[in-house]
Structures are given as structure tokens and as C-alpha cells.
Design a protein around this motif. Structure first.
Motif, PDB file in Angstrom:
ATOM      1  N   ARG A 185       0.784  -1.273   0.071  1.00 18.96           N
ATOM      2  CA  ARG A 185      -0.011   0.051  -0.133  1.00 18.96           C
ATOM      3  C   ARG A 185       0.887   1.410   0.091  1.00 18.96           C
ATOM      4  NH1 ARG A 185      -0.062   3.070   3.672  1.00 18.96           N
ATOM      5  NH2 ARG A 185      -2.064   4.050   2.689  1.00 18.96           N
ATOM      6  N   PHE A 186       1.986   1.100   0.302  1.00 15.55           N
ATOM      7  CA  PHE A 186       2.935   2.299   0.423  1.00 15.55           C
ATOM      8  C   PHE A 186       3.533   2.706  -1.157  1.00 15.55           C
ATOM      9  CE2 PHE A 186       7.123   4.500   2.126  1.00 15.55           C
ATOM     10  CZ  PHE A 186       6.414   5.601   2.043  1.00 15.55           C
ATOM     11  N   ILE A 187       3.897   1.534  -1.713  1.00 16.09           N
ATOM     12  CA  ILE A 187       4.234   1.953  -3.042  1.00 16.09           C
ATOM     13  C   ILE A 187       2.980   2.337  -3.934  1.00 16.09           C
ATOM     14  CG2 ILE A 187       4.943   0.531  -5.115  1.00 16.09           C
ATOM     15  CD1 ILE A 187       6.925   0.643  -3.040  1.00 16.09           C
ATOM     16  N   VAL A 188       1.767   1.816  -3.362  1.00 20.18           N
ATOM     17  CA  VAL A 188       0.640   2.443  -4.218  1.00 20.18           C
ATOM     18  C   VAL A 188       0.532   4.012  -3.923  1.00 20.18           C
ATOM     19  CG1 VAL A 188      -1.914   2.435  -4.362  1.00 20.18           C
ATOM     20  CG2 VAL A 188      -0.772   0.303  -4.294  1.00 20.18           C
ATOM     21  N   ALA A 189       0.630   4.175  -2.813  1.00 22.79           N
ATOM     22  CA  ALA A 189       0.571   5.822  -2.276  1.00 22.79           C
ATOM     23  C   ALA A 189       1.610   6.471  -2.946  1.00 22.79           C
ATOM     24  CB  ALA A 189       0.801   6.017  -0.811  1.00 22.79           C
ATOM     25  N   ASP A 190       2.798   6.008  -3.261  1.00 20.72           N
ATOM     26  CA  ASP A 190       4.022   6.707  -3.903  1.00 20.72           C
ATOM     27  C   ASP A 190       3.728   6.889  -5.227  1.00 20.72           C
ATOM     28  OD1 ASP A 190       6.740   7.734  -4.315  1.00 20.72           O
ATOM     29  OD2 ASP A 190       6.762   5.783  -5.486  1.00 20.72           O
ATOM     30  N   ALA A 191       2.839   5.684  -5.961  1.00 17.55           N
ATOM     31  CA  ALA A 191       2.574   5.784  -7.368  1.00 17.55           C
ATOM     32  C   ALA A 191       1.463   6.844  -7.575  1.00 17.55           C
ATOM     33  CB  ALA A 191       1.910   4.610  -7.843  1.00 17.55           C
ATOM     34  N   ARG A 192       0.598   7.017  -6.791  1.00 12.50           N
ATOM     35  CA  ARG A 192      -0.575   8.141  -6.613  1.00 12.50           C
ATOM     36  C   ARG A 192       0.472   9.527  -6.716  1.00 12.50           C
ATOM     37  NH1 ARG A 192      -3.224   5.663  -2.341  1.00 12.50           N
ATOM     38  NH2 ARG A 192      -5.166   4.498  -3.188  1.00 12.50           N
ATOM     39  N   GLN A 193       1.312   9.444  -5.951  1.00 19.02           N
ATOM     40  CA  GLN A 193       2.313  10.892  -5.842  1.00 19.02           C
ATOM     41  C   GLN A 193       2.767  11.092  -7.251  1.00 19.02           C
ATOM     42  OE1 GLN A 193       2.676  13.465  -3.522  1.00 19.02           O
ATOM     43  NE2 GLN A 193       0.943  12.208  -2.681  1.00 19.02           N
ATOM     44  N   MET A 194       3.222  10.147  -8.054  1.00 16.96           N
ATOM     45  CA  MET A 194       3.730  10.216  -9.286  1.00 16.96           C
ATOM     46  C   MET A 194       2.622  10.422 -10.247  1.00 16.96           C
ATOM     47  SD  MET A 194       6.351   7.042  -9.106  1.00 16.96           S
ATOM     48  CE  MET A 194       7.074   7.223 -10.866  1.00 16.96           C
ATOM     49  N   GLY A 195       1.191  10.460 -10.034  1.00 13.80           N
ATOM     50  CA  GLY A 195       0.148  10.620 -11.022  1.00 13.80           C
ATOM     51  C   GLY A 195      -0.275   9.553 -11.549  1.00 13.80           C
ATOM     52  N   ILE A 196       0.252   8.235 -11.050  1.00 12.47           N
ATOM     53  CA  ILE A 196      -0.181   7.249 -11.813  1.00 12.47           C
ATOM     54  C   ILE A 196      -1.591   6.703 -11.314  1.00 12.47           C
ATOM     55  CG2 ILE A 196       0.265   4.722 -12.169  1.00 12.47           C
ATOM     56  CD1 ILE A 196       3.294   5.354 -11.716  1.00 12.47           C
ATOM     57  N   PRO A 197      -2.608   6.557 -12.081  1.00  9.79           N
ATOM     58  CA  PRO A 197      -3.933   6.208 -11.242  1.00  9.79           C
ATOM     59  C   PRO A 197      -3.668   4.850 -10.919  1.00  9.79           C
ATOM     60  CG  PRO A 197      -4.161   7.183 -13.716  1.00  9.79           C
ATOM     61  CD  PRO A 197      -2.790   6.961 -13.529  1.00  9.79           C
ATOM     62  N   ASP A 224       3.180   7.286   6.321  1.00 11.84           N
ATOM     63  CA  ASP A 224       2.849   7.752   4.774  1.00 11.84           C
ATOM     64  C   ASP A 224       1.443   8.650   5.057  1.00 11.84           C
ATOM     65  OD1 ASP A 224       2.034   7.824   2.006  1.00 11.84           O
ATOM     66  OD2 ASP A 224       0.739   6.131   2.450  1.00 11.84           O
ATOM     67  N   GLU A 225       1.422   9.709   4.213  1.00 11.67           N
ATOM     68  CA  GLU A 225       0.400  10.502   4.524  1.00 11.67           C
ATOM     69  C   GLU A 225       0.060  11.017   2.714  1.00 11.67           C
ATOM     70  OE1 GLU A 225       0.518  14.346   4.301  1.00 11.67           O
ATOM     71  OE2 GLU A 225       2.622  13.782   3.585  1.00 11.67           O
ATOM     72  N   LEU A 226      -0.944  11.759   2.748  1.00  9.86           N
ATOM     73  CA  LEU A 226      -1.488  12.146   1.302  1.00  9.86           C
ATOM     74  C   LEU A 226      -0.445  12.846   0.578  1.00  9.86           C
ATOM     75  CD1 LEU A 226      -5.007  13.527   2.093  1.00  9.86           C
ATOM     76  CD2 LEU A 226      -4.406  11.667   0.767  1.00  9.86           C
ATOM     77  N   ALA A 227       0.607  13.628   0.928  1.00  8.32           N
ATOM     78  CA  ALA A 227       1.548  14.397   0.142  1.00  8.32           C
ATOM     79  C   ALA A 227       3.046  13.583   0.011  1.00  8.32           C
ATOM     80  CB  ALA A 227       1.871  15.720   0.640  1.00  8.32           C
ATOM     81  N   GLY A 228       3.107  12.181   0.770  1.00  9.37           N
ATOM     82  CA  GLY A 228       4.183  11.526   0.745  1.00  9.37           C
ATOM     83  C   GLY A 228       4.766  11.063   2.221  1.00  9.37           C
TER      84      GLY A 228
END
Length: 718
Positions: free
Chosen positions: A373-385, A598-602
Motif C-alpha cells: 500500500r505504500f508503493i501504491v501511495a507513492d504511485a499516486r504521488q507520481m500521478g499514476i492512477p 505515509d500521508e497524502l503528500a508523501g
């Protein structure tokens, strides 16, 4: 013949608790909770851990039969339990290996010697450490996804080793998921180091080891690299050897050449000396390598004497010994580091140029230190849906889906290819088997599923797995009914015999359960996220911290982006999901807990020192959602001058207080004021703080926790 050497697994705390618990017929759930409460320590340290570790304070571990359980655990400490397969120790030998060494079949069917890594050396066998690196599987998966989506066949051996975009990603420490360089310590080192060529990655990997960090090799190297300390060499004869690392011994190969250059011995003998540079060997003496007869006083005396014979003055010999060997015993093998640097660079290159495919590979093969889930959160930060589990689109593994960027809403425009998303895998559904996944994929080949009943008829899913699929939202795209209603329907289907192909389908219009079922509401955002975390462990539709946004705003929490603009030593409140915690050996001997939230911004890095651990260690180790009040620390200094953005590096929050955010939210929802909710947790923490009783004149004396938090024996428990 080939075989793999074994490891002698011995009883340590957790394993001993589980085995003795079985013998005492204690409930399995209770024993599991007790075992997980302890760090990975020797069984003999269980009493000390209960008395000294603050996270175990108030845990009632002395109650009931547990006292008897722990006493029995002490009796089997260090006893061998079974032989396990060594993860990488491959033996190469002649065809009569089985006649000379006893062998057996491992649990997974591999041929295994009944000899561990120490025994095979004494037996004179040749052992190769063949490492199984899951990152290679992740890279292969990413490659296959690139070919499937774009038709491009990437040949990694042909990649340029000086790609500027890749090194920019590395220098800015956006390396979560990348091989060897994703930990908090590595990300900080990258920001200080500022690598700009492939050889820098080799040095970086060599520097970030417990030995170099503990012996303070890092600071001299970085200061010399960035020109804040003059590059100097112990002696001009050593300049050619140490030039690539600024006069600092980093590699084993450098040390071997230094020893040979100073003493005049062969490289073979120099390697023997290197391998015996432990403190005991230096002070107590070691047996002589071939062709060398050091005196009994030890290697230090021998080294200096040989240096003088070889043309060095006594002061020079003393200086070389002091400076070179201050770091030498902690060096790292350059060839090993170079082999590691290649997948490090390739993984960073993929994250830079094909981020969606890279994330799919990492999530499928899970090669790193962080939860998915942390890798998923990082992907979101990169703009990956991040696309949730879908019964008609999810595969057994994570897949990249390509679609028009116009259909993406609320997506950051930073990535180079925002028209690709990552679809979560069916394998993430709790309790689903490989056979059930294959059943879904095979049936889907004849056409997509149109309803819950269609899915049930055409697959071999068990009722609990079908419930999990409904609960996680895998049928949302094909069903107009709410998940509550679908779960009721799953119960109905479970009581009905499955339709045999070609048999008459009954309408079931008179079903009393369906007729009496009221219209049920749809899941709320909180229920959707809770279901995803329960079934797959990944909050795909929205970050779990988004649900706490109003509370965080009320508290005045700062996100990871906001920390960049905070002054050094400013007091802040931060919050997030705990994704990692470490208590490594520290040069000072203190017990320091490093936490990543891990939070919304990173990600946000938290440091918890010993002085506050009696109050908050229990929350740190046992709470998933955490709120931290602390002080911003920005690590500056010479080596930060050349960073691309100095606001983006070296930031940590030194904790003063740690609270359970979920408990705080429950209190606020119950109408309790924020101040009172915080005070309630503070009062609980004071009850767990033995130091509070001492300060107020009470009894007790909390001793330092020694090395309980990071002690670990060898393969045979030594």
C-alpha cells in the motif's frame, strides 16, 4: 554435484513462545499475539525485554499461564529446532559429494547438505553465494508489460549508464521501490551524496552498510567529494589506490591493495589479513597467513613492523595504521556492490521512463522493504492512477492499463505517461486460491461476467471468496445493486446448488429472502476504504488519510510538502499511516526508533529517542495510524550545498509525543473535545511510563534496554 548448505534454526523468543504455547494447549490466537509482541531476540532475553522495553510496559505479559510459558521458553533457548535451506549457499563439488557429506531433501525439494556455512568451510568445500533477487522478477514483469502495452522491446544491457533523468530521480530521493536505495537512510544519503554517474551508485551502496555508518566513513567521504575537506592520503604510495574514493577506504579491494603496498606481502596474504581485522584479532593475535610470521602481539604490531622494513618511517607506519584501519574492517566488496548497482540503476531507469510498468512489477513481486500500500501511495504521488480490483479486468498479477488521459480526473500531470494506470491483482483478495483465480480468468475468456449470479455459475469460487470479492468492490462495475444487497444474495447462492451447464435456470421470483429484503444503502467512502484494507490491505480508491482530513485540519497537521518550508527546530504536528519501523544498532549505543509515516503528500520520517520511548513506544509499535507532535530537524552541512533542492532533503521530525489517530478520531466522533481526547491518551501513557514513578519518588528503576532491540545470532544461534 551441486547442493545447498543448510541453516540450523534454533529456538529464539518468538519461535519458542509458539512451540511451548502449543505444548501447553494455549489458544493459537493468544499465542500469536504474545509472540508478535516481542522483538526478534533470544529466548533467554524474554524476562529482560518484559522489564526493560517500554513498548511491553502494561501489556500484562506476566498474567495467567504466561509466566510458566516464558520459564519453559528459557529452557529451550538456542536449542536446534530444524534444518532450513540456506538462501544462497550453493556447494560445487565432485560426483562423490553424497558419499562424503550427509544430505537430505529440503521442504521445497532441494538437495540440502546437513552442514551449515561454517561446517562446509571446515570440510574444504567450495561455496558460492548465489543470491535470489526478487527485483529481477519485478524488472522482467515491467519489461513484459512494456512489450504488451507499447510493443517496445527494451534491452537493459544496452541502456546508457549516464541517463540524466534517471540520476535526477535518484538525486531527489524519489526512489521508493528501487533496488537497494529505497530505505529512509538511503534516501537521505542519496540527497547528501548527489550521485551523477554509475560509479557513484557503487560507492553509495558500499557506504550504506552498518559498518561504514557506525565507523563514520560517510561524513569524511561526502565532505571530500563536495570540496569541504581537502583530499589527502595516508601516504603517497596509497594515492593511486584511494583516488576514486577521496582517500577514504571504502572497498575490500582497496584495503587488500593497501596492505600489500605497505607491508610488501602478496594480495593473497593481504586478503587473509583483511579477513582477520576483527578487534580480537588485532589485539590478541591471529595465526599467520602463508609466508607471513607476525609476532604474537597481533596484526597491528606486525603491520607496523613490516611497513618499516618496507621503507616507511615509524611515524608513517603508525599514521597509516590509525587512519586506514579506522575504516578498513568495515569496508565492502566493490565487485559485490557493482553487481548490486546494476539492478539499482535499471530499477531507477524504469521508474523514471516507465513508472506504471515499474510499479506493476514491484507490486507483483514485492521485492522491497515496504508494504504494497505504500508503493501504491507513492504511485499516486507520481500521478499514476490506481485502479481497484475488478472482476472483469483484474488479472492474477498487476497489470498496466492504457486509456485516454481525458478520462482521468484529479490526476497529477507530472508523470511522462499519465495515460496509464495500474490495475490491482486478483491475488490480493483475501483467501483466494490460485485455482480460483485461474477459474475466473478461464471463464472470462468466453466473455465478461454480467452479474453476481453469472460469476457464481461460471466459476469455481467458494462462498467466502465470493463475499470478499463483493465486499472489496470487484463487482461494482457490473452490478447496479449495493454491496449490502449483493452480500445477502451471496448467502442465498451459497444455499442453492450450482447450475449444471445446460440445465434449466430457475427464476426464483418467490424467494422469501429476496422479497423481504429492504433497499439497502451503498457503502460510504469510509466503508469502501475499510473494506479494501480488510480484504486486500491496499486502499486503492482513495488514501486512507483522506478520511481523516477534517480532523487533521482541526489539529493543524503539516504534510510532507509543508515540512520543506518549516524552519529548523520548529514544532509541528504530523500524522500518517505507519509503513515501517526500525531500531538499528547506533554508534552511540542508544536505542532509537526510526518510523516512516505515509500521508497524502508523501512519506514523513520520524525519530523517536530513548527519553520519550517510555511514554510512546507502545503507541509507536502497536498503532497503525499515528499522530506525532515533534520538532523539525533539517540535516544541513557541507554536503547539502550541491543538492538540487535543499528544502527537499534531510528532513525528519523528532517525536515528543505520539498518539493513536484512530482512537483520537473515535473520541472526537463521540463528542469529546480535541484537548480532552489528547489528554486521555496522555494519561494512559503516563501509567505506562516507569520513569514517572521514579521522578515522583516511587519505586522502580528502568535500566537501559541494552541490545534487546537489534540483537540477532548467527544461523546456529551463536
Amino acid at each position: 554435484q551441486t547442493a545447498v548448505c543448510c541453516m540450523v534454526d534454533t529456538f529464539r523468543a518468538r519461535m519458542a513462545i509458539r512451540e511451548v504455547g502449543k505444548a501447553l494447549a494455549l489458544p493459537a490466537e493468544e499465542i500469536d499475539l504474545v509472540a508478535k509482541a516481542f522483538p526478534r531476540i533470544a529466548a533467554r532475553n524474554i524476562p529482560d525485554a518484559i522489564e526493560r522495553l517500554p513498548e511491553l510496559a502494561g501489556s500484562n505479559l506476566r498474567a495467567g499461564q504466561l509466566e510458566q510459558l516464558f520459564e519453559l521458553c528459557l529452557g529451550i533457548d538456542g536449542f536446534p529446532r530444524h534444518l532450513a535451506l540456506h538462501p544462497s549457499g550453493v556447494i560445487l563439488s565432485s560426483s562423490d559429494l553424497a558419499e562424503r557429506v550427509p544430505m537430505q531433501e529440503s521442504f521445497q525439494g532441494f538437495r540440502m547438505l546437513q552442514a551449515d556455512k561454517h561446517d562446509v568451510e571446515h570440510l574444504g568445500l567450495t561455496k558460492l553465494d548465489v543470491l535470489g533477487v526478487r527485483m529481477f522478477s519485478a524488472i522482467a514483469h515491467a519489461h513484459d508489460e512494456i512489450v504488451r502495452i507499447s510493443g517496445k522491446d527494451i534491452h537493459f544491457e544496452d541502456l546508457p549508464r549516464d541517463d540524466e533523468a534517471t540520476f535526477e530521480l535518484i538525486r531527489t530521493s524519489r526512489t521508493l521501490g528501487c533496488f537497494q536505495i529505497e530505505s529512509p537512510g538511503q534516501r537521505e544519503l542519496l540527497a547528501r551524496f548527489q550521485p551523477n554517474r554509475f560509479e557513484d551508485l557503487i560507492i553509495d551502496i558500499s557506504l550504506f552498510r552498518p559498518g561504514p555508518v557506525k565507523s563514520d566513513m560517510v561524513s569524511p567521504f561526502l565532505d571530500r567529494r563536495h570540496g569541504f575537506q581537502e583530499v589527502r592520503y595516508p601516504h603517497e604510495k596509497l594515492a593511486p589506490i584511494l583516488r576514486e574514493t577521496g582517500g577514504v577506504v571504502v572497498y575490500h579491494e582497496q584495503l587488500i591493495r593497501c596492505i600489500a603496498a605497505v607491508t610488501g606481502c602478496s594480495l593473497d596474504d593481504a586478503d587473509y589479513v583483511r579477513r582477520h581485522l576483527e578487534p580480537e584479532a588485532v589485539t590478541e593475535g591471529v595465526s599467520a597467513p602463508i609466508g607471513i610470521t607476525p609476532p604474537d602481539e597481533g596484526i597491528g604490531t606486525w603491520f607496523k613492523a613490516r611497513a618499516v622494513v618496507n621503507g616507511f618511517t615509524q611515524p608513517q607506519a603508525d599514521a597509516i595504521w590509525t587512519e586506514v584501519f579506522a575504516f578498513a574492517s568495515f569496508g565492502f566488496c566493490k565487485s559485490h556492490a557493482a553487481a548490486f548497482a546494476l539492478p539499482t540503476y535499471i530499477s531507477a531507469w524504469l521508474k523514471t521512463h516507465y513508472p506504471a510498468e515499474f510499479v506493476a512489477g514491484v507490486l507483483t513481486h514485492d521485492p522491497g522493504m515496504y508494504p504494497r500500500r505504500f508503493i501504491v501511495a507513492d504511485a499516486r504521488q507520481m500521478g499514476i492512477p490506481i485502479l481497484p480490483i475488478d472482476i472483469n479486468k483484474s488479472d492474477a498479477v498487476y497489470r498496466v492499463e492504457s486509456f485516454a488521459s481525458s478520462v482521468i480526473s484529479g490526476v497529477d500531470s507530472r508523470p511522462p505517461n499519465p495515460d496509464k494506470g495500474v490495475r490491482l491483482a486478483l491475488s490480493e483478495v483475501r483467501d483466494i486460491s490460485e485455482a480460483e483465480i485461474a477459474s475466473i480468468v478461464t471463464a472470462r475468456g468466453a466473455g465478461p461476467f454480467s452479474s453476481l449470479e453469472d460469476l457464481w455459475r461460471r466459476t469455481e469460487l467458494s462462498q467466502p471468496v465470493l463475499e470478499n470479492l463483493v465486499h472489496v468492490g470487484a463487482l461494482d462495475a457490473i452490478e447496479g445493486r449495493s454491496r449490502h444487497e449483493l452480500l445477502w444474495r451471496v448467502i442465498e447462492l451459497g444455499s442453492e446448488p450450482k447450475l449444471i451447464p445446460g440445465e434449466q435456470l430457475q427464476l426464483g421470483l418467490d424467494d422469501p429472502i429476496r422479497q423481504s429484503l429492504p433497499e439497502l444503502p451503498r457503502y460510504s467512502d469510509f466503508e469502501e476504504t475499510e473494506a479494501e484494507l480488510e480484504i486486500s490491505g491496499i486502499d486503492a480508491r482513495r488514501h486512507v488519510m483522506a478520511l481523516y482530513a477534517p480532523l487533521l485540519a482541526e489539529i493543524g497537521c503539516v504534510d510532507s510538502d509543508g515540512l520543506k518550508g518549516c524552519r529548523n527546530r520548529a514544532e509541528v504536528w504530523v500524522a500518517g499511516v505507519k509503513v515501517a519501523s526500525q531500531t538499528p544498532a547506533i554508534r552511540s549505543g542508544q536505542r532509537i526508533i526510526f518510523v516512516t509515516l505515509d500521508e497524502l503528500a508523501g512519506p514523513i520520517d520520524i525519530t523517536v529517542f530513548e527519553r520519550v520511548q517510555p511514554r510512546c513506544a507502545r503507541t509507536v509499535f502497536h498503532s497503525w495510524l499515528q499522530l506525532v507532535r515533534g520538532e523539525v530537524r533539517k540535516r544541513g552541512g557541507a554536503s547539502f550545498i550541491h543538492t538540487t533542492d535543499r528544502r527537499n532533503v534531510g528532513i525528519t521530525v523528532v517525536a515528543e509525543e505520539v498518539f493513536d489517530l484512530a482512537e483520537l478520531a473515535q473520541d472526537r466522533n463521540a463528542g469529546i473535545s480535541l484537548i480532552e481526547a489528547l489528554e486521555r491518551q496522555r494519561r494512559k501513557q503516563q501509567l505506562l511510563d516507569p520513569g514517572a514513578a521514579v521522578a515522583s519518588g516511587g519505586g522502580g528503576d528502568l535500566q537501559p534496554a541494552a541490545r534487546l532491540w537489534h540483537a540477532s545470532g548467527g544461523s546456529a544461534g551463536r
